[in-house]
Design an enzyme around this catalytic site. Structure first.
Site, PDB file in Angstrom:
ATOM      1  N   ARG A  48       0.844  -1.198   0.000  1.00 19.52           N
ATOM      2  CA  ARG A  48       0.000   0.000   0.000  1.00 19.52           C
ATOM      3  C   ARG A  48       0.878   1.247   0.000  1.00 19.52           C
ATOM      4  O   ARG A  48       1.839   1.340   0.741  1.00 19.52           O
ATOM      5  CB  ARG A  48      -0.894  -0.037   1.244  1.00 19.52           C
ATOM      6  CG  ARG A  48      -1.752   1.182   1.410  1.00 19.52           C
ATOM      7  CD  ARG A  48      -2.972   0.877   2.236  1.00 19.52           C
ATOM      8  NE  ARG A  48      -2.677   0.764   3.662  1.00 19.52           N
ATOM      9  CZ  ARG A  48      -3.587   0.430   4.568  1.00 19.52           C
ATOM     10  NH1 ARG A  48      -4.819   0.131   4.195  1.00 19.52           N
ATOM     11  NH2 ARG A  48      -3.268   0.347   5.834  1.00 19.52           N
TER      12      ARG A  48
ATOM     13  N   ASP B  10      -8.202   1.813   3.785  1.00 24.13           N
ATOM     14  CA  ASP B  10      -8.762   0.564   4.302  1.00 24.13           C
ATOM     15  C   ASP B  10     -10.029   0.138   3.592  1.00 24.13           C
ATOM     16  O   ASP B  10     -11.142   0.460   4.015  1.00 24.13           O
ATOM     17  CB  ASP B  10      -8.992   0.653   5.816  1.00 24.13           C
ATOM     18  CG  ASP B  10      -7.897  -0.094   6.538  1.00 24.13           C
ATOM     19  OD1 ASP B  10      -7.062  -0.706   5.852  1.00 24.13           O
ATOM     20  OD2 ASP B  10      -7.876  -0.083   7.775  1.00 24.13           O
TER      21      ASP B  10
ATOM     22  N   ARG C   8      -3.369   8.674  11.256  1.00 24.20           N
ATOM     23  CA  ARG C   8      -4.831   8.592  11.302  1.00 24.20           C
ATOM     24  C   ARG C   8      -5.372   9.460  12.432  1.00 24.20           C
ATOM     25  O   ARG C   8      -4.606   9.853  13.332  1.00 24.20           O
ATOM     26  CB  ARG C   8      -5.252   7.142  11.603  1.00 24.20           C
ATOM     27  CG  ARG C   8      -4.614   6.118  10.697  1.00 24.20           C
ATOM     28  CD  ARG C   8      -4.331   4.815  11.453  1.00 24.20           C
ATOM     29  NE  ARG C   8      -3.500   3.915  10.645  1.00 24.20           N
ATOM     30  CZ  ARG C   8      -3.976   2.973   9.853  1.00 24.20           C
ATOM     31  NH1 ARG C   8      -5.258   2.753   9.792  1.00 24.20           N
ATOM     32  NH2 ARG C   8      -3.160   2.240   9.143  1.00 24.20           N
TER      33      ARG C   8
ATOM     34  N   ASP D  49      -9.802   5.070  13.297  1.00 22.83           N
ATOM     35  CA  ASP D  49      -8.482   4.590  12.852  1.00 22.83           C
ATOM     36  C   ASP D  49      -8.452   4.402  11.342  1.00 22.83           C
ATOM     37  O   ASP D  49      -7.395   4.199  10.759  1.00 22.83           O
ATOM     38  CB  ASP D  49      -8.115   3.278  13.551  1.00 22.83           C
ATOM     39  CG  ASP D  49      -9.225   2.250  13.469  1.00 22.83           C
ATOM     40  OD1 ASP D  49     -10.319   2.520  14.007  1.00 22.83           O
ATOM     41  OD2 ASP D  49      -9.023   1.188  12.851  1.00 22.83           O
TER      42      ASP D  49
HETATM   43  P1  AMP Z   1      -9.016  -2.985   9.877  1.00 21.61           P
HETATM   44  O1  AMP Z   1     -10.380  -3.550  10.040  1.00 21.61           O
HETATM   45  O2  AMP Z   1      -8.236  -3.602   8.752  1.00 21.61           O
HETATM   46  O3  AMP Z   1      -8.999  -1.492   9.850  1.00 21.61           O
HETATM   47  O4  AMP Z   1      -8.222  -3.431  11.163  1.00 21.61           O
HETATM   48  C1  AMP Z   1      -8.539  -2.989  12.461  1.00 21.61           C
HETATM   49  C2  AMP Z   1      -7.401  -3.306  13.390  1.00 21.61           C
HETATM   50  O5  AMP Z   1      -7.230  -4.720  13.523  1.00 21.61           O
HETATM   51  C3  AMP Z   1      -6.068  -2.789  12.905  1.00 21.61           C
HETATM   52  O6  AMP Z   1      -5.346  -2.391  14.030  1.00 21.61           O
HETATM   53  C4  AMP Z   1      -5.448  -3.989  12.247  1.00 21.61           C
HETATM   54  O7  AMP Z   1      -4.043  -3.912  12.196  1.00 21.61           O
HETATM   55  C5  AMP Z   1      -5.933  -5.102  13.119  1.00 21.61           C
HETATM   56  N1  AMP Z   1      -6.012  -6.383  12.400  1.00 21.61           N
HETATM   57  C6  AMP Z   1      -6.807  -6.670  11.343  1.00 21.61           C
HETATM   58  N2  AMP Z   1      -6.607  -7.940  10.929  1.00 21.61           N
HETATM   59  C7  AMP Z   1      -5.652  -8.464  11.725  1.00 21.61           C
HETATM   60  C8  AMP Z   1      -5.005  -9.736  11.809  1.00 21.61           C
HETATM   61  N3  AMP Z   1      -5.272 -10.722  10.971  1.00 21.61           N
HETATM   62  N4  AMP Z   1      -4.066  -9.899  12.780  1.00 21.61           N
HETATM   63  C9  AMP Z   1      -3.767  -8.906  13.634  1.00 21.61           C
HETATM   64  N5  AMP Z   1      -4.335  -7.696  13.619  1.00 21.61           N
HETATM   65  C10 AMP Z   1      -5.273  -7.463  12.671  1.00 21.61           C
HETATM   66 MG    MG Z   2      -7.804  -0.055   9.532  1.00 18.35          MG
END
Ligand code: AMP
Ligand code: MG
Length: 487
Positions: free
Chosen positions: A177, A263, A184, A253
């Site tokens: 990315r 995202d 954020r 975030d």
């Molecule tokens: P997102 O929904 O992608 O914005 O993720 C929300 C939060 O969860 C962020 O802090 C991500 O880094 C964390 N996160 C999402 N998927 C994973 C995963 N498979 N393992 C660890 N952290 C995750």
């Molecule tokens: Mg995110």
């Protein structure tokens, strides 16, 4: 050839590491068994002044996070955030910031790998990502870019050669990315909640220097930064609304300070115009519904303002008063941007008092007849009126008459007006049924539908006859698309 011996044209200056250490953590390499490049964005690689040929040929291990180029920062960023209204400590749980690549004109971008395994912020997660969702982010972010909407970009998707475990066993993948930064609203919430005032100030000053250097010496620099962020978000959300983009997870975030969309999880483009459309299966309250996005942006911006209070003014009441007065500008700023986008969509090249009513009236008829959002605007732009209940309705005909009269009052010829309308009303958008079909085929080994769709989306304002079917909304028999978490 190892990646250490060549740098693929990356020129890193990792300024984020000059911030207090609380803002990031060092991340280990992501050792994977068999990294291979699934898709590579050559145009973007060239724009970034990278060695596109070498990177696409030898870059798989680097783009999987298995090897780092020279001078990489190799960190995960700390941040917090309100998710569906609830505050959490988060951080990059599955993303590795390789570093900040600086181009010859001084432009600086983050190179981030998403899906590279656990970091100190992973909490219970495995830090990994599946191929399907990474292909999804790739195609939708690139479509957003081609629609002229500020967004993070996608340079590549690499499969890791390793399984990941969700409800099913899936193929692991990493997305590269590109963002003008990954700072954020949630980064500021982290600073305000878990750091001291000096650290918060360091983050704010760093962010200003990176994104808004022109306000560094403003009388009230932090209020000036709040103003900038408000302005950019107002412009961004107006663009989302104008194309019918639904982010799906507008957590704090997932709101950047740079004003780029970030995202692409359970996001979607609206087919039928229904302002209550929700696209995330866990958004049962409709918090992030299409019609709610401007209000949620305002809510998120209030969280940003709150985080800045300690450095806005020593006197709490004064800080609140200043922040409040600034925040109050958001709704009207948003409306100004929104109506300006919508005016363009309808070929209203001048500004008249009656325009807003004209726009809202059309939307109301569109909602009543449950028409396709994108195709209806495009039909107006192409001067096509099919025999549908919407176009045949009395309500539409009355509206059309007023609209045409309004257009005739402009000095521009109708032909030119239509031309402008065609240049802002897309023919092809990443409709979910198409995106899903293309991704599923890709994951099964057939990349053709995906590459075709991707190609069409890079020029969304025209289409040849052969690909006309890409403009069609889903058949009624396809259940409405709801995307899920666990991306
Ligand atoms: P997102 O929904 O992608 O914005 O993720 C929300 C939060 O969860 C962020 O802090 C991500 O880094 C964390 N996160 C999402 N998927 C994973 C995963 N498979 N393992 C660890 N952290 C995750
Ligand atoms: Mg995110």
């Amino acid at each position: 050839m190892t990646q250490q011996s060549q740098n693929f044209g990356f020129h890193f200056e990792n300024s984020y590491r000059t911030l207090p250490e609380t803002f990031y953590a060092q991340v280990p390499l992501n050792h994977v068994s068999d990294p291979s490049i699934i898709i590579f964005n050559r145009t973007l690689a060239n724009e970034l002044q990278l060695h596109a040929d070498k990177l696409s040929k030898y870059g798989a291990a680097m783009l999987a996070g298995d090897e780092m180029p020279q001078d990489a920062a190799q960190i995960a960023q700390a941040y917090a955030g309100h998710q569906f209204g609830h505050f959490n400590m988060l951080g990059d749980g599955r993303a590795l910031l390789v570093g900040e690549h600086v181009m010859t004109d001084g432009k600086r971008v983050d190179i981030q790998l998403k899906g590279t395994g656990r970091t100190p912020f992973s909490r219970g997660g495995d830090g990994r990502a599946a191929l399907g969702p990474m292909l999804r982010e790739f195609i939708i972010s690139e479509a957003m870019f081609s629609l002229g909407i500020p967004t993070t970009r996608s340079l590549a998707v690499v499969s890791t050669g390793e399984p990941i475990y969700r409800e099913k066993v899936l193929e692991g993948a990493v997305l590269t990315r590109i963002a003008s930064s990954h700072i954020r609203v949630g980064t500021f919430q982290y600073a305000a909640n878990f750091c001291d005032k000096e650290e918060l100030k360091a983050l704010a000053d760093y962010t200003m220097k990176r994104h808004f250097p022109e306000i560094l010496h403003a009388e009230q620099p932090y209020i000036a930064m709040l103003e900038k962020v408000i302005e950019q978000q107002a412009a961004l959300i107006a663009k989302w609304q104008s194309v019918g983009f639904i982010h799906g997870v507008m957590n704090t975030d997932n709101m950047t300070i740079s004003g780029e969309t970030i995202d692409y999880g359970p996001c979607a483009f609206m087919d039928t115009f229904k302002p209550k459309t929700v696209f995330s299966s866990i958004d049962t309250q409709g918090r992030y519904a299409y019609g709610n996005q401007p209000a949620i942006a305002g809510w998120n911006l209030s969280r940003f303002a709150e985080s800045l209070l300690p450095i806005i003014d020593e006197d709490v009441d004064q800080a609140i008063a200043l922040a409040q007065a600034t925040l109050e500008q958001f709704p009207s700023l948003y409306e100004t941007y929104y109506f300006s986008e919508m005016r363009n969509k309808l070929g209203l090249l001048t500004t008249e008092e009656m325009d807003e009513e004209c726009i809202l009236q059309l939307l109301q008829i569109m909602e009543q007849f449950e028409v396709d959002y994108t195709n209806t605007f495009r039909a107006l732009a192409d001067n096509v009126r099919s025999k549908t209940p919407f176009f045949e309705s009395e309500a539409f005909k009355v509206w059309e008459k007023k609209w045409l009269l309004r257009i005739e009052q402009q000095e521009t010829s109708l032909e030119e007006v239509m031309h402008v309308m065609q240049s802002v009303n897309p023919v092809v958008i990443p409709r979910n049924h198409l995106v899903e079909e293309a991704i599923n085929a890709f994951v099964e080994g057939d990349s053709t539908p995906y590459l075709t769709l991707l190609h069409l989306l890079t020029n969304p304002y025209q289409i040849d006859e052969e690909h006309e079917h890409f403009t069609q909304p889903p058949n009624d028999d396809i259940p409405p698309f709801v995307s899920y978490c666990g991306t």
